[in-house]
Design an enzyme around this catalytic site. Structure first.
Site, PDB file in Angstrom:
ATOM      1  N   ASP A   1     -11.770  87.859 -62.318  1.00 41.88           N
ATOM      2  CA  ASP A   1     -11.053  88.297 -61.646  1.00 41.88           C
ATOM      3  C   ASP A   1      -9.729  89.027 -62.158  1.00 41.88           C
ATOM      4  OD1 ASP A   1     -11.998  86.280 -60.239  1.00 41.88           O
ATOM      5  OD2 ASP A   1     -10.042  85.741 -58.456  1.00 41.88           O
TER       6      ASP A   1
ATOM      7  N   HIS B   1      -8.403  88.303 -50.454  1.00 42.42           N
ATOM      8  CA  HIS B   1      -7.745  86.841 -50.105  1.00 42.42           C
ATOM      9  C   HIS B   1      -6.770  86.246 -49.788  1.00 42.42           C
ATOM     10  CE1 HIS B   1      -9.079  86.940 -54.254  1.00 42.42           C
ATOM     11  NE2 HIS B   1      -8.703  86.263 -54.564  1.00 42.42           N
TER      12      HIS B   1
ATOM     13  N   ASP C   1     -12.651  84.691 -73.799  1.00 38.54           N
ATOM     14  CA  ASP C   1     -12.199  84.997 -72.862  1.00 38.54           C
ATOM     15  C   ASP C   1     -12.407  83.584 -72.777  1.00 38.54           C
ATOM     16  OD1 ASP C   1     -11.032  83.555 -70.434  1.00 38.54           O
ATOM     17  OD2 ASP C   1     -11.102  85.536 -69.093  1.00 38.54           O
TER      18      ASP C   1
HETATM   19  N1  F0G Z   1      -9.530  83.980 -67.578  1.00 38.96           N
HETATM   20  C1  F0G Z   1     -10.657  82.818 -66.926  1.00 38.96           C
HETATM   21  C2  F0G Z   1     -11.648  82.292 -67.232  1.00 38.96           C
HETATM   22  C3  F0G Z   1      -9.999  82.349 -65.775  1.00 38.96           C
HETATM   23  O1  F0G Z   1     -10.740  81.381 -65.094  1.00 38.96           O
HETATM   24  C4  F0G Z   1      -8.416  82.855 -65.410  1.00 38.96           C
HETATM   25  C5  F0G Z   1      -7.278  81.889 -64.194  1.00 38.96           C
HETATM   26  C6  F0G Z   1      -7.402  83.779 -65.800  1.00 38.96           C
HETATM   27  C7  F0G Z   1      -8.568  84.041 -67.077  1.00 38.96           C
HETATM   28  C8  F0G Z   1      -6.122  84.009 -65.938  1.00 38.96           C
HETATM   29  O2  F0G Z   1      -5.446  83.039 -66.248  1.00 38.96           O
HETATM   30  O3  F0G Z   1      -4.291  82.512 -64.256  1.00 38.96           O
HETATM   31  O4  F0G Z   1      -3.740  81.883 -66.317  1.00 38.96           O
HETATM   32  O5  F0G Z   1      -3.704  84.098 -66.066  1.00 38.96           O
HETATM   33  N2  F0G Z   1      -8.107  80.830 -63.028  1.00 38.96           N
HETATM   34  C9  F0G Z   1      -7.995  80.772 -62.789  1.00 38.96           C
HETATM   35  C10 F0G Z   1      -8.617  79.779 -61.273  1.00 38.96           C
HETATM   36  C11 F0G Z   1      -6.702  81.130 -61.814  1.00 38.96           C
HETATM   37  O6  F0G Z   1      -8.164  79.372 -60.335  1.00 38.96           O
HETATM   38  O7  F0G Z   1     -10.064  79.514 -61.570  1.00 38.96           O
HETATM   39  P1  F0G Z   1      -3.351  82.721 -65.301  1.00 38.96           P
END
Ligand code: F0G
Length: 459
Positions: A125, A450, A215
């Protein structure tokens, strides 16, 4: 019989949990307007909202923090972190930032122009948000088996390379600014991406002169799956696999809050492009702070450097993924549908099939998450239609292809007994699934609703 992999650590500091009654939870949920993000953490017994920044640091990580050098420029921790990143990923340039989305905020504008596409196996997201802020367009091209939650496939997070090639041909290579490989593929259920798929995607990217970036939030969990599932990798170490995977890309963004097992932190890595690194540094200074701290305290840099090695330890990963698999096995034995096989960081329960009587516009993933909270104080979240904002023009509610309730496993936090309790709670809810009602939204913000929307149970 589900098998639990014993913890490769022992516990020397504990954080008490609050036990609540069902009547109390009903009140808390009403006060929170049926939005689980609005609960106080003290009202939650087992918090599976995210695996991000919620892990337990080791004694070595805490010890390293006392050595943190808080110099404004050129701190020792920065150099230690540079050495660790160069060693593990094989990249020349490293930029610390305060979390994953900060890495996206800095790197993506260096790669994407207005009107261009960003292609990914699936954008997370925040990545989607930052692509939008560059006035560029996201295109998700995950393999079709990701949508069949019952079908076993070892790498359901893969890019559909044929579809990607066809898409590039259709829009023209100059219209594609970047190709992003999200490893593991969070949105598809924490599903891994194979080395072969990373290699093939990179080959096509190279053919068309498009940069491919990774990523890397859950890079170590992805390497574990490659080691244990992909022919030819069983005898390679997690770090060797990581080096190979990253050799195919030209840069990465990373939330260190996952596989580096810290509570806050992020990284940008650049293989060898000095001009790109200069552009990244130029944006980091105004957005995140000076290049050698990038929005973090000196002590945080130390903890990331140590955590990167702990997160790539095979015995740790076997326990880590083993815990997620254990929860998956318990659910499978009880006939609860979920994205199978489980991914690296969470179990994604298939709410569409647990609650088939609740249509997408009454949010089955959210309804199941709320019911699990009422049942046992467990906090998960919706990854489905509730997460999708209404169309800005028509106001219509889009229908998500998958309706999941995501239950994340924080790293090194919960025990086997906690997991048993979670499985039992899900089974209990499935037994009385017919009584579970849908929800409607009574207030919502314009974007990313959300997190703050207010809901009401339907009669
Ligand atoms: N990329 C992925 C695949 C992620 O799952 C997340 C964060 C981010 C980037 C962004 O990183 O939160 O350090 O700014 N995922 C968390 C989750 C928030 O609950 O899946 P961030």
């Amino acid at each position: 019989m589900a098998k639990y992999v014993p913890e490769p650590f022992k516990i020397k500091m504990v954080e008490p949990l609050t036990l609540t009654t069902r009547a109390e939870r009903e009140c808390y949920l009403k006060d929170a307007n049926y939005n689980l993000f609005a609960l106080r953490s003290d009202q939650v017994y087992i918090d599976m909202l995210s695996d991000s920044g919620t892990g337990a640091m080791s004694d070595s990580q805490w010890a390293s923090m006392f050595k943190g050098d808080e110099s404004y420029a050129g701190s020792r921790g920065y150099y230690r972190l540079m050495d660790a990143v160069k060693d593990i990923f094989g990249y020349r340039y490293v930029q610390p930032v305060h979390q994953g989305r900060a890495a996206e905020k800095v790197l993506l504008p260096c790669l994407l122009k207005e009107g261009q596409y960003s292609i990914a196996n699936m954008h997370f997201d925040t990545t989607r948000g930052h692509v939008g802020l560059c006035k560029a367009i996201v295109k998700d091209l995950v393999v079709p088996e990701a949508h069949d939650t019952d079908k076993y496939a070892p790498f359901k997070g893969n890019m559909d390379v044929h579809a990607m090639k066809a898409f590039i041909e259709q829009v023209g290579a100059d219209k594609v600014g970047v190709i992003i490989m999200t490893i593991t593929n969070n949105t598809a259920g924490g599903q891994p991406v194979s080395m072969e798929n990373i290699r093939e995607t990179a080959k096509v990217a190279r053919e068309y002169g498009i940069p491919m970036i990774i990523d890397a939030a859950r890079f170590a969990e992805n390497a574990y799956f490659i080691k244990t599932r992909e022919p030819g990798y069983a005898d390679k170490s997690i770090i060797e696999i990581t080096r190979e995977a990253f050799s195919y890309a030209s840069a990465f963004t990373m939330s260190a809050k996952k596989d580096a097992i810290v509570n806050m932190g992020g990284l940008i890595g650049i293989k060898d492009d000095e001009r790109l690194f200069d552009a990244v540094k130029a944006l980091t200074v105004p957005y995140e702070g000076f290049v050698t701290y990038g929005g973090l305290a000196g002590r945080d840099l130390e903890a990331i450097a140590v955590g990167l090695y702990e997160g790539t330890d095979f015995d740790y990963l076997r326990y880590r993924i083993g815990q997620v698999e254990y929860l998956g096995e318990l659910l499978r034995e009880a006939g609860v549908p979920f994205q199978y096989p489980v991914g690296g960081h969470a179990v994604f329960v298939d709410a569409k099939r647990v609650l088939p009587h609740i249509p997408y516009y009454q949010f089955p993933g959210q309804a199941l998450a709320l019911e699990l909270y009422l049942e046992a104080g467990i906090r998960g979240c919706d990854v489905g239609s509730y997460m999708l904002d209404p169309d800005p023009v028509t106001g219509e509610q889009p229908e998500s292809e998958m309706e999941f309730t995501r239950l994340c496993l924080p790293r090194r936090v919960y025990t086997q007994a906690h997991i048993d309790l979670v499985a039992q709670a899900i089974v209990n809810v499935q037994k009385r699934a017919k009584q579970v009602k849908g929800y409607e939204i009574v207030w919502q913000p314009k974007v990313l609703r959300h997190f703050t929307a207010k809901l009401r149970p339907l009669a």
